[in-house]
Scaffold this active site. Sequence first.
Site, PDB file in Angstrom:
ATOM      1  N   LYS A   1      50.426  19.340  48.268  1.00  0.00           N
ATOM      2  CA  LYS A   1      49.214  19.630  49.041  1.00  0.00           C
ATOM      3  C   LYS A   1      48.410  18.348  49.252  1.00  0.00           C
ATOM      4  CE  LYS A   1      45.000  22.384  49.015  1.00  0.00           C
ATOM      5  NZ  LYS A   1      44.206  23.453  48.421  1.00  0.00           N
TER       6      LYS A   1
ATOM      7  N   LYS B   1      44.962  13.832  33.466  1.00  0.00           N
ATOM      8  CA  LYS B   1      45.485  12.921  34.498  1.00  0.00           C
ATOM      9  C   LYS B   1      44.779  11.579  34.411  1.00  0.00           C
ATOM     10  CE  LYS B   1      46.275  16.324  38.208  1.00  0.00           C
ATOM     11  NZ  LYS B   1      45.926  16.673  39.586  1.00  0.00           N
TER      12      LYS B   1
ATOM     13  N   GLU C   1      53.328  12.772  39.647  1.00  0.00           N
ATOM     14  CA  GLU C   1      54.727  13.145  39.440  1.00  0.00           C
ATOM     15  C   GLU C   1      55.488  13.149  40.763  1.00  0.00           C
ATOM     16  OE1 GLU C   1      52.094  14.724  38.305  1.00  0.00           O
ATOM     17  OE2 GLU C   1      52.437  15.591  36.311  1.00  0.00           O
TER      18      GLU C   1
ATOM     19  N   HIS D   1      66.823  39.024  21.906  1.00  0.00           N
ATOM     20  CA  HIS D   1      67.548  38.317  20.849  1.00  0.00           C
ATOM     21  C   HIS D   1      66.850  37.026  20.439  1.00  0.00           C
ATOM     22  CE1 HIS D   1      70.835  41.169  21.241  1.00  0.00           C
ATOM     23  NE2 HIS D   1      70.515  41.155  22.530  1.00  0.00           N
TER      24      HIS D   1
ATOM     25  N   GLU E   1      46.131  29.094  35.422  1.00  0.00           N
ATOM     26  CA  GLU E   1      45.367  28.073  36.141  1.00  0.00           C
ATOM     27  C   GLU E   1      44.200  28.728  36.889  1.00  0.00           C
ATOM     28  OE1 GLU E   1      47.206  24.055  37.505  1.00  0.00           O
ATOM     29  OE2 GLU E   1      47.072  25.246  39.324  1.00  0.00           O
TER      30      GLU E   1
ATOM     31  N   GLY F   1      47.056  25.583  45.712  1.00  0.00           N
ATOM     32  CA  GLY F   1      48.434  25.185  45.408  1.00  0.00           C
ATOM     33  C   GLY F   1      49.270  26.334  44.872  1.00  0.00           C
ATOM     34  N   ARG F   2      48.703  27.117  43.950  1.00  0.00           N
ATOM     35  CA  ARG F   2      49.479  28.206  43.331  1.00  0.00           C
ATOM     36  C   ARG F   2      49.576  29.433  44.220  1.00  0.00           C
ATOM     37  NH1 ARG F   2      44.992  26.646  40.843  1.00  0.00           N
ATOM     38  NH2 ARG F   2      43.230  28.062  40.574  1.00  0.00           N
TER      39      ARG F   2
HETATM   40  O1  F6P Z   1      48.194  21.188  38.207  1.00  0.00           O
HETATM   41  C1  F6P Z   1      47.213  20.892  39.124  1.00  0.00           C
HETATM   42  C2  F6P Z   1      47.683  21.034  40.545  1.00  0.00           C
HETATM   43  O2  F6P Z   1      46.646  20.614  41.365  1.00  0.00           O
HETATM   44  C3  F6P Z   1      48.131  22.456  40.905  1.00  0.00           C
HETATM   45  O3  F6P Z   1      47.083  23.284  41.201  1.00  0.00           O
HETATM   46  C4  F6P Z   1      49.032  22.161  42.042  1.00  0.00           C
HETATM   47  O4  F6P Z   1      49.835  23.268  42.368  1.00  0.00           O
HETATM   48  C5  F6P Z   1      49.793  20.979  41.526  1.00  0.00           C
HETATM   49  O5  F6P Z   1      48.832  20.226  40.806  1.00  0.00           O
HETATM   50  C6  F6P Z   1      50.468  20.132  42.563  1.00  0.00           C
HETATM   51  O6  F6P Z   1      49.538  19.583  43.462  1.00  0.00           O
HETATM   52  P1  F6P Z   1      50.003  18.974  44.849  1.00  0.00           P
HETATM   53  O7  F6P Z   1      50.616  20.078  45.644  1.00  0.00           O
HETATM   54  O8  F6P Z   1      48.758  18.455  45.483  1.00  0.00           O
HETATM   55  O9  F6P Z   1      50.999  17.892  44.568  1.00  0.00           O
END
Ligand code: F6P
Length: 528
Positions: free
Chosen positions: A194, A494, A200, A366, A335, A249-250
Amino acid sequence: MTIQAAWDRLHGEAARLKTLHLRDLFAGDADRFETLSFRDTDLTLDLSKEKLDRQALDALLELARAAGVESLRDRMAAGEAVNSTEGRPVLHMALRGSIKAPAGDDVEGVLERFLAFAESVRDGSFAGSGGAFTDVINIGIGGSDLGPVMAARALRPDCDGPRLHFAANVDGAHLADIAAGLNPARTLVIVSSKTFTTLETMANAQLARDWLGIHAKEQMAAVSVNLSGCADFGIPSGRVFGFWDWVGGRYSIWSAIGLSLAIGIGAGKFRAFLAGAAALDRHFLKAPLAENLPVLLALTGVWRRNLMGWPSVALIPYDQRLERFPAYVQQLDMESNGKRIRRDGTPVTGGTGPIVWGEPGTNAQHSFFQLLHQGSDVVPVDFIAAARPRAADPNRHALLLANCLAQGQALAFGRTGEEAAAEMRAAGKPEEEIARLVPHRTFPGDRPSTTILFRALDPFSLGRLIALFEHKVFVQGAIWQVNSYDQWGVELGKTLAGALIPALREGAAVEADASTAGLLAHLKDLLA
Ligand code: F6P
C-alpha cells in the site's frame, strides 16, 4: 438503555450462567439448537455450545444497540471518516460494489484493468522473455501478503494459472528458497505494498529485481496507493495497479492487492470471490441485529472476552486448504482491535481484542487440543467446516467432519469421573487402577465453541467467510469504542529497528539500553 446499564444487565446474566454447566443448559432446553443457531442461505452459525442462552443473547443485543453499532455501521457505509485517528473513511465494501466509492475513485475501472492483466498472464499474451509465465511471486507483507496467500491456498482447486509464490519475510531466506527452483525468464514478480515504503517489501523487491537481472524491466508489476514510489522503483505505469487510502492493508484483498490471486483463479472466479463478500455485506447492512451473523459472532466474542473473562480464541478450520486462515484472521482481528485507547482518547476499562491463534483440524488435535480439553485455562474455539469436499474423497471428508463435531461435543460435555470409571470397569481394569487414573481421565467439559458451517469452500463462500470476520471485527470495535482501522502499535518497533541497523551492518556504535547493548556486543562476537 445506556451502555453502562447494558453492561450491568450483562454482568447479572453472566453471574447466573457461570453457575450452570453446558450440560445443564442443554438438559434445560430441548430447543437449544433451534434457538441459538442462525443461518443465511447455507452459511450457518451455531452458538448453542456457547455458555449463553436466549436471555443473555438478548442482553448482548441491547448492548449492541446502546453502543450504536447500527449507526456507526451506517456512517461507515455512507463514507464518513470513521477511521478517526487518520481522518479517513473505511470503504473496503466499495471494492465489492456494496457501497459507493468516493467520486472520482474508479473502482470498476481498476478492477477491469487488473483482471485483464491477470488474464493476459494466464493466457500467455503477456509473457516473459523465456515464454509464458510459469511462476508468479507476490512480494508483500501483512495485508499485502496474508490475503492473497491465504486465499490462493484455500482455492487451490481453482488455481489453474501459473504457480503462485508469496515472499514476505525480510529474512532473505524466504525469497531465496522460493527463487531457488524458478526460471527468472518465466517468472513474474508483483510488488504489493500500500505504502511502497515497507522495509521488508522494499528489501525483497530489490532482491527480486537483482535475481530477475535483465528480465526485471519487463517482468515486474506493482500494486500500491503510492504510484510515484512505483515509478521511482522503475515499474512502468502500464503494470502498476492502484488503490486508495480508504482501503486498510488488512482489508485490501478485494483491491488490486488480489492480483496474484486473480492470476491464479482467473477473472470470473475473482468476481465470484467479490460477489461472496458482497452477499455478506448485504446481509450485514440489512438483516436485523438479532439475525445478523457477524453481529451475533461479535457479541459471542464480547460475551467470552468481557463477561466470562476468557482472553483467547482458537480458530480451527477443519479444512487443510484454510491452513492460513487463522494467520489471516490474526492480523485482521489483532491489528484492528488490539487497542487500549478508545476513539475519544480515554483508556478502555475492560478487555478488547482477543488473542487469536489456531491451526487446521485434525492436525491441531494432536498438538494443542490436550490443553483445550484439560488445561487450567478455558480457551473458546471457533470451528469452521465445509459440508462438501472439493477435489477430495467424500469418505475422507466424513472423517474430517466427524472429528470436528466430536471435538465440540468433548469440549462442551466432557466426561465425568463416573463415566470414566464405568468405561474402565467395562474394559476390565482393576479398581485400584481405576481409582488412580479417574482424575486424569476426567474431562471437565463446559468449554465453549462456535461452529461455522457452509456448503463448500469455493471463491464465493471464501469471500463470504472473510467478510463475516471483517464485519465481526467492526462490531466488536464499535462495542469496545476503539478505532479498528489504525495500527500505531507497529510503529515503534520499526523506528527502533532502523536505528539498530548500522550497528549490525557496520558495527557502528549506537545508543541503546544495557540489555540491547549487551546483545549487540554478543552478536558482534558471534559474527566475528
Ligand atoms: O504491519 C503494519 C502494516 O502497515 C499492515 O497494516 C500492512 O498490511 C502491512 O504493514 C504492509 O504494509 P504495506 O502494504 O504498506 O507494505
